[in-house]
Design a protein around this motif. Structure first.
Motif, PDB file in Angstrom:
ATOM      1  N   SER A 162       0.777  -1.236   0.000  1.00 19.43           N
ATOM      2  CA  SER A 162       0.000   0.000   0.000  1.00 19.43           C
ATOM      3  C   SER A 162       0.812   1.291   0.000  1.00 19.43           C
ATOM      4  N   GLN A 163       2.115   1.205   0.191  1.00 14.59           N
ATOM      5  CA  GLN A 163       2.916   2.416   0.285  1.00 14.59           C
ATOM      6  C   GLN A 163       4.114   2.347  -0.653  1.00 14.59           C
ATOM      7  N   ASP A 164       4.574   3.508  -1.006  1.00 15.46           N
ATOM      8  CA  ASP A 164       5.758   3.587  -1.862  1.00 15.46           C
ATOM      9  C   ASP A 164       6.909   4.123  -1.017  1.00 15.46           C
ATOM     10  N   LEU A 165       7.511   3.217  -0.250  1.00 17.05           N
ATOM     11  CA  LEU A 165       8.620   3.592   0.619  1.00 17.05           C
ATOM     12  C   LEU A 165       9.938   3.214  -0.049  1.00 17.05           C
ATOM     13  N   SER A 166      11.010   3.695   0.526  1.00 16.11           N
ATOM     14  CA  SER A 166      12.324   3.375  -0.021  1.00 16.11           C
ATOM     15  C   SER A 166      12.655   1.897   0.218  1.00 16.11           C
ATOM     16  N   VAL A 167      13.481   1.366  -0.644  1.00 10.62           N
ATOM     17  CA  VAL A 167      13.916  -0.022  -0.510  1.00 10.62           C
ATOM     18  C   VAL A 167      14.598  -0.225   0.838  1.00 10.62           C
ATOM     19  N   GLU A 168      15.339   0.777   1.295  1.00 16.56           N
ATOM     20  CA  GLU A 168      16.043   0.675   2.571  1.00 16.56           C
ATOM     21  C   GLU A 168      15.063   0.446   3.722  1.00 16.56           C
ATOM     22  N   ARG A 169      13.932   1.099   3.672  1.00 13.41           N
ATOM     23  CA  ARG A 169      12.921   0.956   4.731  1.00 13.41           C
ATOM     24  C   ARG A 169      12.385  -0.481   4.761  1.00 13.41           C
ATOM     25  N   TYR A 170      12.092  -1.019   3.577  1.00 15.35           N
ATOM     26  CA  TYR A 170      11.619  -2.402   3.506  1.00 15.35           C
ATOM     27  C   TYR A 170      12.694  -3.369   4.009  1.00 15.35           C
ATOM     28  N   LEU A 171      13.938  -3.115   3.627  1.00 11.98           N
ATOM     29  CA  LEU A 171      15.027  -3.989   4.053  1.00 11.98           C
ATOM     30  C   LEU A 171      15.217  -3.958   5.562  1.00 11.98           C
ATOM     31  N   MET A 172      15.054  -2.789   6.169  1.00 12.73           N
ATOM     32  CA  MET A 172      15.191  -2.693   7.625  1.00 12.73           C
ATOM     33  C   MET A 172      14.149  -3.561   8.320  1.00 12.73           C
ATOM     34  N   LYS A 173      12.907  -3.512   7.836  1.00  8.50           N
ATOM     35  CA  LYS A 173      11.855  -4.346   8.441  1.00  8.50           C
ATOM     36  C   LYS A 173      12.122  -5.817   8.180  1.00  8.50           C
ATOM     37  N   ALA A 174      12.582  -6.146   6.977  1.00  6.46           N
ATOM     38  CA  ALA A 174      12.875  -7.543   6.648  1.00  6.46           C
ATOM     39  C   ALA A 174      14.013  -8.069   7.525  1.00  6.46           C
ATOM     40  N   LYS A 175      15.014  -7.235   7.782  1.00  3.58           N
ATOM     41  CA  LYS A 175      16.118  -7.649   8.653  1.00  3.58           C
ATOM     42  C   LYS A 175      15.637  -7.851  10.095  1.00  3.58           C
ATOM     43  N   LYS A 176      14.717  -6.996  10.538  1.00  6.03           N
ATOM     44  CA  LYS A 176      14.155  -7.159  11.881  1.00  6.03           C
ATOM     45  C   LYS A 176      13.428  -8.493  11.967  1.00  6.03           C
ATOM     46  N   LEU A 177      12.650  -8.809  10.939  1.00  4.85           N
ATOM     47  CA  LEU A 177      11.931 -10.072  10.912  1.00  4.85           C
ATOM     48  C   LEU A 177      12.906 -11.245  10.927  1.00  4.85           C
ATOM     49  N   ALA A 178      13.964 -11.165  10.151  1.00  5.29           N
ATOM     50  CA  ALA A 178      14.975 -12.228  10.126  1.00  5.29           C
ATOM     51  C   ALA A 178      15.627 -12.385  11.497  1.00  5.29           C
ATOM     52  N   ARG A 179      15.905 -11.269  12.139  1.00  6.44           N
ATOM     53  CA  ARG A 179      16.525 -11.317  13.469  1.00  6.44           C
ATOM     54  C   ARG A 179      15.584 -11.991  14.470  1.00  6.44           C
ATOM     55  N   LEU A 180      14.296 -11.664  14.406  1.00 11.72           N
ATOM     56  CA  LEU A 180      13.323 -12.278  15.317  1.00 11.72           C
ATOM     57  C   LEU A 180      13.224 -13.782  15.084  1.00 11.72           C
ATOM     58  N   GLN A 181      13.428 -14.192  13.839  1.00 10.83           N
ATOM     59  CA  GLN A 181      13.360 -15.614  13.508  1.00 10.83           C
ATOM     60  C   GLN A 181      14.715 -16.300  13.632  1.00 10.83           C
ATOM     61  N   ARG A 182      15.712 -15.530  14.014  1.00 15.68           N
ATOM     62  CA  ARG A 182      17.079 -16.023  14.166  1.00 15.68           C
ATOM     63  C   ARG A 182      17.609 -16.632  12.864  1.00 15.68           C
ATOM     64  N   ASP A 183      17.301 -15.955  11.760  1.00 16.24           N
ATOM     65  CA  ASP A 183      17.759 -16.381  10.425  1.00 16.24           C
ATOM     66  C   ASP A 183      19.021 -15.608  10.090  1.00 16.24           C
TER      67      ASP A 183
END
Length: 57
Positions: free
Chosen positions: A31-52
């Motif tokens: 729904s939003q047009d955010l920077s790739v960096e913003r998406y990557l930060m959230k994806a990295k947080k998710l990976a960290r929570l999953q210990r990936d």
């Protein structure tokens, strides 16, 4: 020293936070047009929570 119940609560809260982060990430990507960096930060947080460790790189 944490008890079994404390560990279960901690694991459950980590899972809940991972689910919430995944939902936020998908909603923002759809729904939003955010920077790739913003998406990557959230994806990295998710990976960290999953210990990936591979996805955190």
């Amino acid at each position: 020293m944490p008890t079994g119940k404390d560990i279960q609560i901690t694991i459950r809260s980590i899972i809940d936070e991972a689910r919430s982060t995944a939902r936020e990430l998908l909603n923002e990507m759809e729904s939003q047009d955010l920077s790739v960096e913003r998406y990557l930060m959230k994806a990295k947080k998710l990976a960290r929570l999953q210990r990936d460790s591979d996805a955190q790189k």
